[in-house]
Scaffold this active site. Structure first.
Site, PDB file in Angstrom:
ATOM      1  CB  ILE A  18      -1.018   0.004   1.175  1.00 38.66           C
ATOM      2  CG1 ILE A  18      -2.101   1.036   0.918  1.00 38.66           C
ATOM      3  CG2 ILE A  18      -0.335   0.224   2.520  1.00 38.66           C
ATOM      4  CD1 ILE A  18      -2.882   0.865  -0.337  1.00 38.66           C
ATOM      5  CB  SER A  40      11.908  -0.099   4.610  1.00 38.25           C
ATOM      6  OG  SER A  40      11.678  -1.369   4.068  1.00 38.25           O
ATOM      7  NE  ARG A  41       9.963  -5.577   8.516  1.00 42.51           N
ATOM      8  CZ  ARG A  41       9.210  -6.675   8.503  1.00 42.51           C
ATOM      9  NH1 ARG A  41       9.097  -7.396   9.587  1.00 42.51           N
ATOM     10  NH2 ARG A  41       8.557  -7.030   7.424  1.00 42.51           N
ATOM     11  CE  LYS A  94      -8.051  -1.884   5.941  1.00 44.28           C
ATOM     12  NZ  LYS A  94      -7.774  -2.971   4.937  1.00 44.28           N
ATOM     13  CG  ASP A 172      -6.622  -6.468   5.383  1.00 43.62           C
ATOM     14  OD1 ASP A 172      -6.075  -5.695   6.181  1.00 43.62           O
ATOM     15  OD2 ASP A 172      -6.512  -6.348   4.143  1.00 43.62           O
TER      16      ASP A 172
HETATM   17  P1  NAP Z   1       2.429  -5.689   3.154  1.00 39.64           P
HETATM   18  O1  NAP Z   1       2.905  -5.220   1.812  1.00 39.64           O
HETATM   19  O2  NAP Z   1       2.386  -7.164   3.414  1.00 39.64           O
HETATM   20  O3  NAP Z   1       3.282  -5.063   4.340  1.00 39.64           O
HETATM   21  C1  NAP Z   1       3.579  -3.717   4.407  1.00 39.64           C
HETATM   22  C2  NAP Z   1       4.954  -3.518   4.980  1.00 39.64           C
HETATM   23  O4  NAP Z   1       4.893  -3.614   6.393  1.00 39.64           O
HETATM   24  C3  NAP Z   1       5.979  -4.560   4.578  1.00 39.64           C
HETATM   25  O5  NAP Z   1       6.498  -4.315   3.318  1.00 39.64           O
HETATM   26  C4  NAP Z   1       6.986  -4.399   5.681  1.00 39.64           C
HETATM   27  O6  NAP Z   1       7.711  -3.223   5.417  1.00 39.64           O
HETATM   28  C5  NAP Z   1       6.132  -4.111   6.884  1.00 39.64           C
HETATM   29  N1  NAP Z   1       5.862  -5.335   7.639  1.00 39.64           N
HETATM   30  C6  NAP Z   1       5.351  -6.494   7.197  1.00 39.64           C
HETATM   31  N2  NAP Z   1       5.223  -7.389   8.201  1.00 39.64           N
HETATM   32  C7  NAP Z   1       5.667  -6.751   9.302  1.00 39.64           C
HETATM   33  C8  NAP Z   1       5.789  -7.123  10.653  1.00 39.64           C
HETATM   34  N3  NAP Z   1       5.414  -8.336  11.070  1.00 39.64           N
HETATM   35  N4  NAP Z   1       6.283  -6.220  11.513  1.00 39.64           N
HETATM   36  C9  NAP Z   1       6.661  -4.999  11.097  1.00 39.64           C
HETATM   37  N5  NAP Z   1       6.562  -4.585   9.823  1.00 39.64           N
HETATM   38  C10 NAP Z   1       6.077  -5.448   8.949  1.00 39.64           C
HETATM   39  O7  NAP Z   1       0.988  -5.101   3.486  1.00 39.64           O
HETATM   40  P2  NAP Z   1       0.093  -4.023   2.741  1.00 39.64           P
HETATM   41  O8  NAP Z   1      -0.790  -4.708   1.784  1.00 39.64           O
HETATM   42  O9  NAP Z   1       0.907  -2.873   2.297  1.00 39.64           O
HETATM   43  O10 NAP Z   1      -0.840  -3.606   3.978  1.00 39.64           O
HETATM   44  C11 NAP Z   1      -0.340  -2.852   5.070  1.00 39.64           C
HETATM   45  C12 NAP Z   1      -1.520  -2.189   5.767  1.00 39.64           C
HETATM   46  O11 NAP Z   1      -2.194  -1.356   4.813  1.00 39.64           O
HETATM   47  C13 NAP Z   1      -2.566  -3.193   6.278  1.00 39.64           C
HETATM   48  O12 NAP Z   1      -3.077  -2.779   7.503  1.00 39.64           O
HETATM   49  C14 NAP Z   1      -3.650  -3.163   5.207  1.00 39.64           C
HETATM   50  O13 NAP Z   1      -4.942  -3.422   5.729  1.00 39.64           O
HETATM   51  C15 NAP Z   1      -3.563  -1.705   4.741  1.00 39.64           C
HETATM   52  N6  NAP Z   1      -4.046  -1.507   3.362  1.00 39.64           N
HETATM   53  C16 NAP Z   1      -3.613  -2.326   2.362  1.00 39.64           C
HETATM   54  C17 NAP Z   1      -4.134  -2.152   1.075  1.00 39.64           C
HETATM   55  C18 NAP Z   1      -3.675  -3.000  -0.088  1.00 39.64           C
HETATM   56  O14 NAP Z   1      -4.218  -2.836  -1.200  1.00 39.64           O
HETATM   57  N7  NAP Z   1      -2.719  -3.886   0.060  1.00 39.64           N
HETATM   58  C19 NAP Z   1      -5.068  -1.161   0.830  1.00 39.64           C
HETATM   59  C20 NAP Z   1      -5.439  -0.298   1.867  1.00 39.64           C
HETATM   60  C21 NAP Z   1      -4.912  -0.505   3.129  1.00 39.64           C
HETATM   61  P3  NAP Z   1       9.295  -3.109   5.497  1.00 39.64           P
HETATM   62  O15 NAP Z   1       9.846  -4.340   4.852  1.00 39.64           O
HETATM   63  O16 NAP Z   1       9.521  -1.861   4.735  1.00 39.64           O
HETATM   64  O17 NAP Z   1       9.649  -2.987   6.928  1.00 39.64           O
END
Ligand code: NAP
Length: 311
Positions: A18, A40-41, A94, A172
Site C-alpha cells: 500500500i 523499512s526492514r 487501516k 482486512d
Molecule cells: P504488506 O505489503 O504485506 O506489508 C507492508 C509492509 O509492512 C511490509 O512491506 C513491511 O515493510 C512491513 N511489515 C510487514 N510485516 C511486518 C511485521 N510483522 N512487523 C513490522 N513490519 C512489517 O501489506 P500491505 O498490503 O501494504 O498492507 C499494510 C496495511 O495497509 C494493512 O493494515 C492493510 O490493511 C492496509 N491496506 C492495504 C491495502 C492493499 O491494497 N494492500 C489497501 C489499503 C490498506 P518493510 O519491509 O519496509 O519494513
C-alpha cells in the site's frame, strides 16, 4: 512545526504494497507534504534517506513533523506510540490497531502530547460514498445487503501476517465495507455471525454477519476470500424510495436504475488532504466503529473450521 513554507515534513514506515501503490505517489504529488525519509526492514525508496527502523529515522531527522504508518496492524501500536512520544503527528493505515484498547491508549497519548492522530479509512473517500450518505440521510431503510467477495490469492499473495492473530483474515478487506456502512447508515450492531476459519490458520477466510439497527432493520454482510472470476464489493440499501447500490468498493453508485455521475477515484488524495487539515487545525480523527464490529464478530460469532488454505 511545519517547514517555513508550511509544508509538512513526513516520514513513512513500512515500504510494502500500500505504501508503493498509494502513499508514496500521493505524498509525492501533494502540495501539503514533503517526504523526508522512509524506514523499512527490507524495502527501499529512491530519492530520500532510507533507515532500518523508525527510531533511527526519528533520531536522524529532527525536523520531521509527521509519520505515516503502513505496516500490518500487529506492528502499528509500538510505532505509533514512539512517533507520538517524539511529538509527531501520526497517520494510521487501516485498521488503526490490532486491538481496540491499544488505539484508545494512542488517542490519549496524542491528546497529552498535542499532536494529531488520524485513523484512516480509505474506502470512505471512494467517489460514491458521500453522495450515497447524503441521499440516504433521513430516508427509511428497509434492508441492507453487503457482499465483499474477492480472491485472496490475487490480492494478498504471500502475506503471512494477514492469517495470523491480529491480521484479521477476510476482515482486512471486509472492514472497508464496514467503514462505508458505518459512515452512510444509522448506528447498527451485530446480532450473530459465522466465521469460517481454515484448519491451518488463525483468521477467517469467510464471514457471514447479521446486524440490526435500533429500528430493527436487517443488515447482512457476507465476506468471502474464495471468490475467483469477477470480484464483488457491493453495498445494496433498499429504501422506501427504491434501491441504492454502491458497487466497486464505492467507486460506482446506482440510485433506482440510474448510474450516478461521480468524480474520479482519489481515495488517498482525500486521506492526505484530511490529514493536513487535521494537523493545521490541531485536531485528531479516530473513529473506531468499523473495528468495533470486527471485534464483536470475533466475540459473538460462531467459528466453523473449513479446509486448510495454502497459497
Ligand atoms: P504488506 O505489503 O504485506 O506489508 C507492508 C509492509 O509492512 C511490509 O512491506 C513491511 O515493510 C512491513 N511489515 C510487514 N510485516 C511486518 C511485521 N510483522 N512487523 C513490522 N513490519 C512489517 O501489506 P500491505 O498490503 O501494504 O498492507 C499494510 C496495511 O495497509 C494493512 O493494515 C492493510 O490493511 C492496509 N491496506 C492495504 C491495502 C492493499 O491494497 N494492500 C489497501 C489499503 C490498506 P518493510 O519491509 O519496509 O519494513
Amino acid at each position: 512545526m511545519a517547514a517555513s513554507d508550511g509544508t509538512i515534513r513526513i516520514g513513512l514506515v513500512g515500504v510494502g504494497k500500500i505504501a508503493r501503490d498509494q502513499h508514496l505517489p500521493v505524498i509525492g504529488a501533494s502540495p501539503d507534504f514533503a517526504l523526508t525519509a522512509v524506514a523499512s526492514r527490507d524495502g527501499r525508496h529512491e530519492g530520500v534517506p532510507n533507515h532500518r527502523t523508525l527510531a533511527e529515522m526519528i533520531a536522524r531527522h529532527r525536523d520531521l513533523d509527521a509519520i505515516a504508518l503502513c505496516q500490518p496492524p500487529q506492528a502499528r501500536f509500538a510505532a505509533a506510540q514512539a512517533a507520538i512520544e517524539a511529538g509527531l503527528h501520526v497517520f494510521l493505515e487501516k485498521p488503526p490497531g490490532a486491538t481496540l484498547a491499544e488505539v484508545g491508549v494512542l488517542v490519549e497519548a496524542a491528546r497529552a502530547k498535542g499532536v494529531s492522530l488520524f485513523a484512516s479509512w480509505h474506502s470512505r473517500y471512494a467517489p460514491g460514498v458521500e453522495h450515497a450518505r447524503r441521499w440516504l440521510s433521513g430516508r427509511r431503510i428497509r434492508t441492507v445487503t453487503i457482499a465483499w467477495m474477492e480472491d485472496v490469492r490475487h490480492w494478498h499473495p504471500g502475506q503471512g501476517w494477514i492469517w495470523e492473530a491480529g491480521g484479521m483474515g477476510v476482515f482486512d478487506p471486509g472492514i472497508n465495507a464496514l467503514s462505508i456502512a458505518t459512515h452512510i447508515l444509522p448506528p447498527f450492531f451485530l446480532t450473530g455471525a459465522t466465521l469460517s476459519v481454515p484448519e491451518n490458520r488463525q483468521a477467517p477466510i469467510a464471514a457471514d454477519l447479521h446486524f440490526s439497527d435500533a429500528a430493527g432493520t436487517p443488515i447482512r454482510a457476507v465476506f468471502d476470500w474464495r471468490q475467483t472470476g469477477p470480484q464483488t464489493w457491493d453495498i445494496r440499501v433498499d429504501t422506501e424510495d427504491g434501491p441504492l447500490v454502491l458497487s466497486e468498493g464505492g467507486g460506482a453508485l446506482t440510485i433506482g436504475d440510474r448510474l450516478q455521475p461521480l468524480p474520479p477515484e482519489a481515495e488517498y488524495r482525500g486521506l492526505y488532504d484530511r490529514f493536513a487539515a487535521l494537523i493545521r487545525s490541531g485536531a485528531s480523527d479516530v473513529d473506531l466503529n468499523p473495528l468495533i464490529h470486527i471485534a464483536d464478530a470475533f466475540m459473538r460469532g460462531e467459528r466453523r473450521t473449513v479446509e486448510a488454505f495454502t497459497d
